[in-house]
Design a protein around this motif. Structure first.
Motif, mmCIF file in Angstrom:
data_model
loop_
_atom_site.group_PDB
_atom_site.id
_atom_site.type_symbol
_atom_site.label_atom_id
_atom_site.label_comp_id
_atom_site.label_asym_id
_atom_site.label_seq_id
_atom_site.Cartn_x
_atom_site.Cartn_y
_atom_site.Cartn_z
ATOM 1 N N VAL A 194 -12.096 17.284 80.300
ATOM 2 C CA VAL A 194 -11.115 17.712 81.296
ATOM 3 C C VAL A 194 -11.417 19.130 81.768
ATOM 4 O O VAL A 194 -11.320 19.444 82.967
ATOM 5 C CB VAL A 194 -9.689 17.616 80.719
ATOM 6 C CG1 VAL A 194 -8.665 18.158 81.709
ATOM 7 C CG2 VAL A 194 -9.351 16.174 80.355
ATOM 8 N N LEU A 195 -11.813 20.006 80.849
ATOM 9 C CA LEU A 195 -12.155 21.373 81.220
ATOM 10 C C LEU A 195 -13.367 21.408 82.147
ATOM 11 O O LEU A 195 -13.384 22.138 83.149
ATOM 12 C CB LEU A 195 -12.436 22.211 79.968
ATOM 13 C CG LEU A 195 -11.249 22.575 79.068
ATOM 14 C CD1 LEU A 195 -11.739 23.408 77.889
ATOM 15 C CD2 LEU A 195 -10.185 23.325 79.835
ATOM 16 N N ALA B 67 -2.142 10.613 74.493
ATOM 17 C CA ALA B 67 -1.751 10.561 75.905
ATOM 18 C C ALA B 67 -0.947 11.803 76.290
ATOM 19 O O ALA B 67 -1.167 12.413 77.351
ATOM 20 C CB ALA B 67 -0.950 9.292 76.162
ATOM 21 N N GLY B 68 0.021 12.189 75.434
ATOM 22 C CA GLY B 68 0.799 13.398 75.725
ATOM 23 C C GLY B 68 -0.056 14.645 75.707
ATOM 24 O O GLY B 68 0.158 15.572 76.512
ATOM 25 N N LEU B 69 -1.029 14.685 74.826
ATOM 26 C CA LEU B 69 -1.915 15.838 74.749
ATOM 27 C C LEU B 69 -2.781 15.945 76.001
ATOM 28 O O LEU B 69 -2.999 17.053 76.522
ATOM 29 C CB LEU B 69 -2.781 15.737 73.495
ATOM 30 C CG LEU B 69 -3.735 16.884 73.207
ATOM 31 C CD1 LEU B 69 -2.985 18.202 73.104
ATOM 32 C CD2 LEU B 69 -4.523 16.622 71.924
ATOM 33 N N VAL C 276 -3.084 19.140 78.704
ATOM 34 C CA VAL C 276 -4.310 19.840 79.098
ATOM 35 C C VAL C 276 -4.521 19.752 80.604
ATOM 36 O O VAL C 276 -4.978 20.718 81.235
ATOM 37 C CB VAL C 276 -5.507 19.277 78.321
ATOM 38 C CG1 VAL C 276 -6.807 19.918 78.779
ATOM 39 C CG2 VAL C 276 -5.321 19.505 76.825
ATOM 40 N N ARG C 277 -4.185 18.623 81.218
ATOM 41 C CA ARG C 277 -4.333 18.511 82.677
ATOM 42 C C ARG C 277 -3.412 19.494 83.385
ATOM 43 O O ARG C 277 -3.760 19.995 84.469
ATOM 44 C CB ARG C 277 -4.020 17.073 83.113
ATOM 45 C CG ARG C 277 -5.038 16.051 82.628
ATOM 46 C CD ARG C 277 -4.819 14.705 83.286
ATOM 47 N NE ARG C 277 -5.713 13.682 82.754
ATOM 48 C CZ ARG C 277 -5.372 12.796 81.826
ATOM 49 N NH1 ARG C 277 -4.123 12.785 81.343
ATOM 50 N NH2 ARG C 277 -6.243 11.909 81.389
ATOM 51 N N LEU D 249 6.927 19.979 81.323
ATOM 52 C CA LEU D 249 5.651 20.409 81.915
ATOM 53 C C LEU D 249 5.806 21.061 83.291
ATOM 54 O O LEU D 249 5.130 22.074 83.562
ATOM 55 C CB LEU D 249 4.687 19.225 81.997
ATOM 56 C CG LEU D 249 4.038 18.799 80.680
ATOM 57 C CD1 LEU D 249 3.107 17.610 80.911
ATOM 58 C CD2 LEU D 249 3.274 19.957 80.054
ATOM 59 N N PRO D 250 6.663 20.567 84.189
ATOM 60 C CA PRO D 250 6.797 21.260 85.483
ATOM 61 C C PRO D 250 7.263 22.704 85.344
ATOM 62 O O PRO D 250 6.790 23.589 86.065
ATOM 63 C CB PRO D 250 7.827 20.400 86.219
ATOM 64 C CG PRO D 250 7.699 19.042 85.615
ATOM 65 C CD PRO D 250 7.399 19.294 84.166
#
Length: 563
Positions: free
Chosen positions: A539-540, A478-480, A484-485, A456-457
């Motif tokens: 989240v969006l 949780a991974g999803l 998205v974050r 992700l980074p």
């Protein structure tokens, strides 16, 4: 989308076809284009035909607009356009010289009944042949009328000569009787005088045509060859398009490309399916050298030898920048004699493609050979698609350090298994391409929560990324959510294709399911899938990213919609 006042008025004008005779004769040329766009949008084929038949500009471009929720022009409108182009060849009001239909193809049977690539290609070839036949009929009619006029002229002059001869001879007879001359000599002199006058009158009208026919006969041309050369003496309209050729349309396309007539068909991108190497070679020999940008070969058993045979032919096109090979039966894992020599031939052939910027290789099974292929390219690639290629850690290590890494705008590594051994190379690759990469696909790569967390980074550092595809990866809810974050913090990102989380599937999946298992395994109807969607939308909303489109619909995902 906010429509301009001109667009709104154009839609109202073309809505009623019965009123077209009233306004079409008075409309200025500046309004033809908005009227044509309104006719396409409102599916008014009759209006399309009338506008195109008297098109006032030299160029007409009808490109497909790929925007969210929009489809290509209706099939009936495209057919009306093609018919109008043929009719416009004999219309003095039409100024059309270049018809550009590149990028117009839609999906066969899609929403709004657009014309697909194969149907459009067949229709274009039919239009070219019909235009030639029409020109030949018009030429024969002109010749027939010209022959009738010559015959009338001959009869008229002969009648005038006979009437004049009679008067002249009567006068001469009277005069000679008075002078006592010989009657037979007098009639002969009258006949000779009239014949010379007749020959001089006819010869002047037929001299040009006799010279032309004599020249064609000296070249050994038959009547049909003469007609063909007369018809093809001037190309009235150049037609540019992307052609889609398979076994069913091969003969028709070849006929259109070899037809000499008022319409000349030119190809920008060529897509071929399920045809032999010899047929592809023949097609390439018929295409003009300038303006041909790319070839897409699918489901054809090229083999290593066939591809090595085609690459030198592609080097003859100076502007060619795209080479796509999908399921073409190339397999370097097989232990056959001559594989090393064939690989060298492929590398040498790629060296000659000076302008190549896009390379797509699907399911060609080239493990460990990526360096040999890509290092031979003289120009860094901008688009590289390598799905189902069984890439090895050595392949990814080379790619991350190659001269292509920093220029990549689009990268597809779908269905290549990623693990801890390749993670370092992927992160290095993303770092090298962070300022240029706009589209990335890592679907079906076996990314778990742990691997994605480490990646992700590097993904977040891709500042130009517009679309990201991660479908068919075994991620939990949780991974999803972590994905998205991270996505909402990327200001350039517009589309995210995410996988269904493991919790949404029916029980029985293995601990690390493959992409094929995730694709075929049924979702659990008892679980509320809308809960996952609601969590992502929350989240969006919290981030204020209304411009980011999230979807798990793999079949309808289209990265090009963000361009």
């Amino acid at each position: 989308m906010v429509l301009s006042l001109v667009s709104l008025c154009a839609r109202e004008v073309v809505r009623d076809h019965s009123s077209s005779p009233c306004w079409l004769r008075w409309v200025p040329m500046e309004l033809y284009r908005p009227l044509l766009e309104a006719s396409f949008t409102g599916c008014r084929p009759l209006a399309v035909g009338e506008l195109v038949q008297r098109w006032p500009e030299r160029t007409l471009r009808v490109a497909r607009r790929r925007k969210q929720g929009q489809t290509g022009p209706n099939r009936l409108c495209i057919q009306a356009l093609l018919l109008a182009v043929v009719r416009g060849l004999s219309d003095q009001r039409c100024s059309l010289k270049v018809l550009d239909l590149c990028g117009l193809q839609g999906d066969e049977g899609g929403m709004g009944d657009p014309m697909g690539g194969w149907s459009l290609t067949v229709a274009l070839c039919t239009m070219v042949v019909q235009a030639r036949a029409g020109a030949q009929r018009a030429q024969r009619e002109r010749k027939r009328i010209s022959a009738l006029e010559r015959e009338k002229d001959v009869k008229r002059e002969r009648g005038q000569w006979e009437g004049g001869r009679e008067t002249h001879c009567n006068q001469a007879s009277t005069d000679n009787n008075e002078l006592g001359g010989n009657d037979q000599n007098r009639m002969g002199s009258c006949g000779i005088l009239g014949e010379e006058e007749l020959i001089q009158g006819v010869r002047r009208r037929m001299e040009v045509e006799r010279k032309r026919d004599a020249a064609m006969t000296a070249l050994g041309g038959s009547q049909k060859v003469t007609e063909a050369k007369d018809v093809s003496s001037d190309v009235l309209v150049h037609v540019r398009a992307d052609l889609f050729v398979n076994a069913r349309s091969w003969e028709r396309v070849r006929g259109a490309l070899t037809t000499l007539g008022p319409l000349k068909l030119q190809c920008r991108y060529l897509r071929v399916e399920e045809i032999s190497v010899s047929s592809i070679r023949t097609l390439l020999g018929l295409l003009p050298r300038q303006g041909f940008l790319g070839i897409d070969v699918r489901y054809s058993s090229l083999g290593v030898a066939g591809l090595a045979e085609l690459l030198p032919l592609l080097s003859a096109f100076p502007a060619l920048n795209s080479l796509r090979l999908h399921y073409c039966n190339l397999d370097f894992r097989r232990d056959h004699p001559g594989q090393e020599e064939a690989l060298r031939d492929l590398s040498q052939g790629l060296t000659q493609l000076q302008e190549l910027s896009r390379l797509s290789l699907t399911a060609l099974r080239l493990p460990g050979q990526l360096r040999v292929l890509l290092s031979s390219l003289p120009k860094p690639l901008e688009i590289l698609e390598l799905p189902y290629l069984s890439l090895s850690p050595a392949d990814l290590a080379y790619l991350s350090c190659s001269h292509h890494a920093s220029t990549l705008q689009q990268l597809d590594l779908s269905e290549n298994r990623l693990d801890e051994n390749t993670l370092t190379s992927i992160r290095r690759l993303l770092s090298q391409a962070s300022s240029s990469l706009q589209h990335l696909s890592l679907s079906g790569c076996g990314l778990t929560d742990g691997l994605l967390g480490l990646l992700l980074p590097s993904l977040g550092g891709c500042r130009a990324l517009k679309s990201l595809a991660l479908a068919l990866n075994p991620l939990s809810v949780a991974g999803l959510m972590d994905l998205v974050r991270m996505a909402v913090r990327m200001p350039s990102l517009r589309q995210l294709l995410y996988p269904n989380p493991l919790e949404d599937y029916q029980p029985g999946l293995p601990d690390l399911p493959s992409s094929a298992q995730l694709l075929d395994w049924p979702l659990d109807e008892a679980s509320d899938i809308n809960i996952t969607s609601s969590q992502l939308k929350r989240v969006l909303l919290e981030s204020g990213r209304s411009d980011l489109f999230l979807t798990c619909d793999l079949l309808n995902y289209d990265k090009d919609l963000v361009d």
